[in-house]
Scaffold this motif. Structure first.
Motif, PDB file in Angstrom:
ATOM      1  N   PHE A 178     -15.956 -22.186 -61.787  1.00  0.00           N
ATOM      2  CA  PHE A 178     -16.945 -23.361 -60.845  1.00  0.00           C
ATOM      3  C   PHE A 178     -17.777 -22.018 -59.561  1.00  0.00           C
ATOM      4  O   PHE A 178     -17.226 -21.473 -59.372  1.00  0.00           O
ATOM      5  CB  PHE A 178     -15.876 -24.334 -60.512  1.00  0.00           C
ATOM      6  CG  PHE A 178     -16.049 -25.112 -61.322  1.00  0.00           C
ATOM      7  CD1 PHE A 178     -16.320 -26.319 -62.117  1.00  0.00           C
ATOM      8  CD2 PHE A 178     -13.511 -25.493 -61.832  1.00  0.00           C
ATOM      9  CE1 PHE A 178     -16.012 -27.102 -62.573  1.00  0.00           C
ATOM     10  CE2 PHE A 178     -13.586 -26.081 -62.597  1.00  0.00           C
ATOM     11  CZ  PHE A 178     -14.846 -26.660 -63.057  1.00  0.00           C
ATOM     12  N   PRO A 179     -18.684 -22.775 -59.239  1.00  0.00           N
ATOM     13  CA  PRO A 179     -19.049 -21.718 -57.921  1.00  0.00           C
ATOM     14  C   PRO A 179     -17.824 -21.699 -56.683  1.00  0.00           C
ATOM     15  O   PRO A 179     -18.113 -19.799 -56.407  1.00  0.00           O
ATOM     16  CB  PRO A 179     -20.045 -22.433 -57.593  1.00  0.00           C
ATOM     17  CG  PRO A 179     -20.692 -23.498 -58.721  1.00  0.00           C
ATOM     18  CD  PRO A 179     -19.344 -23.488 -59.553  1.00  0.00           C
ATOM     19  N   GLU A 180     -17.084 -22.102 -56.293  1.00  0.00           N
ATOM     20  CA  GLU A 180     -16.842 -21.944 -55.632  1.00  0.00           C
ATOM     21  C   GLU A 180     -15.549 -20.720 -55.961  1.00  0.00           C
ATOM     22  O   GLU A 180     -14.321 -20.384 -54.978  1.00  0.00           O
ATOM     23  CB  GLU A 180     -15.939 -23.233 -54.990  1.00  0.00           C
ATOM     24  CG  GLU A 180     -15.228 -23.767 -55.882  1.00  0.00           C
ATOM     25  CD  GLU A 180     -16.022 -25.548 -57.094  1.00  0.00           C
ATOM     26  OE1 GLU A 180     -14.854 -26.274 -57.312  1.00  0.00           O
ATOM     27  OE2 GLU A 180     -17.190 -24.570 -56.973  1.00  0.00           O
ATOM     28  N   VAL A 181     -15.019 -20.346 -56.939  1.00  0.00           N
ATOM     29  CA  VAL A 181     -14.413 -19.427 -57.221  1.00  0.00           C
ATOM     30  C   VAL A 181     -15.081 -18.436 -57.882  1.00  0.00           C
ATOM     31  O   VAL A 181     -14.699 -17.260 -58.026  1.00  0.00           O
ATOM     32  CB  VAL A 181     -12.931 -20.147 -58.213  1.00  0.00           C
ATOM     33  CG1 VAL A 181     -12.653 -20.606 -57.083  1.00  0.00           C
ATOM     34  CG2 VAL A 181     -13.794 -20.745 -59.222  1.00  0.00           C
ATOM     35  N   ALA A 182     -16.216 -18.310 -58.156  1.00  0.00           N
ATOM     36  CA  ALA A 182     -16.046 -17.262 -59.313  1.00  0.00           C
ATOM     37  C   ALA A 182     -18.400 -16.984 -58.477  1.00  0.00           C
ATOM     38  O   ALA A 182     -18.356 -15.827 -58.978  1.00  0.00           O
ATOM     39  CB  ALA A 182     -17.630 -18.287 -60.895  1.00  0.00           C
ATOM     40  N   MET A 183     -18.802 -17.481 -57.726  1.00  0.00           N
ATOM     41  CA  MET A 183     -19.934 -16.948 -57.222  1.00  0.00           C
ATOM     42  C   MET A 183     -19.362 -16.222 -55.810  1.00  0.00           C
ATOM     43  O   MET A 183     -19.048 -17.010 -55.521  1.00  0.00           O
ATOM     44  CB  MET A 183     -21.299 -18.039 -57.434  1.00  0.00           C
ATOM     45  CG  MET A 183     -21.608 -18.583 -58.922  1.00  0.00           C
ATOM     46  SD  MET A 183     -22.393 -19.891 -58.964  1.00  0.00           S
ATOM     47  CE  MET A 183     -24.206 -19.630 -58.281  1.00  0.00           C
TER      48      MET A 183
END
Length: 342
Positions: A154-159
């Motif tokens: 998810f964006p909050e852990v990967a981006m």
């Protein structure tokens, strides 16, 4: 008798809109402050000498990270933020100057904090809230999850460097700690699975409900809270979660859409602040034709949350991230049925 003095940094940057992170820190800090420890153990909360660092805790040591910093370094820091920061984008050498001054100042602050800790005879630092730091001082720390490895990207852990920041935290913070405190046995096993940390340094400090469970409101006050949000007793499902992608509001809405066909009067209540996914969830709600059934009031008070727990059909918790979450314990403590992912 020799005493072991443990220093606990206060976290003035956390507030009640932070969500579970604030609830955890607030409840644990107050419990530690009020507990009578063995005489061989001394607890002190470390408060930075800033206006926003106010506290109602009793065992406080106040430090001033700036007082040991040379005037030359402080002056450069002032110039850096008042002038260079605003102009660095126009001239590349200024960018390098800004970064150099910033690094020098951060190192000076860290050294000053270390000196203040030693002056106050702090033997060990305990970080109640997971956070990166560069202090050259012995410590134990809290660990909540391995989300960047255990769930979808998810964006909050990967981006936006989030994955790398989490990896750096794993290696530079958890790996060097005297002890790491996980919230459950499942969390401990997960940490050991995804890291090379010595298992003898990983312990469990069981998760606990937030201060909402200490509320006690009469039926009239609860009814007032429900009326404020257009709700009735046993006529809604409750999901208290910030709007992150991993909280899985999307799939919950698809499931609720099916329930709505058979029980059109039942509502779904989402509370929590927006972390980047709320507008998308609003679009999903509109596409499913559920605008009147799905309520999103945003941040609400502990009193209102208490009333929701006491009057909801059930707490629903479909999050991808765990293995444990505070709302599950809060619901249990307040007699609210629970539907959750395993």
């Amino acid at each position: 008798m020799d005493k072991l003095t443990i220093g606990i940094f206060q976290e003035p940057h956390l507030d009640n809109k932070t969500g579970g992170g604030f609830s955890y820190y607030e409840a644990l800090a107050q419990a530690i402050d009020q507990y009578e420890f063995h005489e061989s153990l001394d607890i002190r909360f470390i408060q930075n000498n800033f206006p926003e660092s106010g506290s109602n805790l009793k065992r406080v040591v106040r430090i001033d990270p700036y007082k040991n910093i040379k005037k030359k370094v402080r002056y450069r820091h002032f110039i850096n933020h008042r002038i260079i920061k605003k102009t660095k984008h126009f001239f590349s050498p200024l960018e390098r100057t800004y970064n150099r001054y910033e690094t020098v100042f951060e190192e000076a602050v860290q050294k000053s904090i270390e000196e203040e800790l030693a002056r106050n005879k702090i033997d060990l630092v305990y970080y109640l809230h997971p956070r990166p730091h560069k202090l050259n001082y012995p410590y134990v720390c809290t660990h909540w999850d391995n989300g960047h490895k255990s769930m979808f990207a998810f964006p909050e852990v990967a981006m936006n460097n989030c994955y790398q920041d989490r990896e750096d935290y794993f290696h530079s913070i958890l790996g060097k700690a005297f002890g790491v405190f996980c919230e459950s046995e499942s969390g401990r096993r997960e940490l050991l699975r995804f890291s090379s940390i010595n298992e003898e340094r990983v312990f469990v400090v069981p998760l606990f409900p937030g201060k909402v469970v200490t509320q006690s409101l009469p039926a009239s006050a609860q009814e007032s809270h429900l009326k404020k949000h257009g709700l009735g007793k046993n006529e809604f499902f409750f999901y208290p979660a910030q709007f992150w992608s991993h909280k899985n509001h999307y799939n919950l809405l698809l499931a609720f859409h099916k329930i709505h066909k058979s029980y059109p009067s039942v509502k779904l209540l989402f509370t929590g602040s927006d972390k980047g996914n709320k507008e998308y969830i609003k679009e999903v709600v509109a596409n499913l034709g559920l605008e009147r059934q799905v309520l999103m009031p945003g941040f609400v008070t502990n009193g209102e949350i208490y009333s929701f727990y006491k009057n909801a059909l059930a707490l629903v918790m479909p999050t991808f991230l765990g293995p444990s979450n505070m709302p599950l314990l809060e619901a249990e403590a307040l007699g609210c049925p629970v539907i959750c992912t395993d």
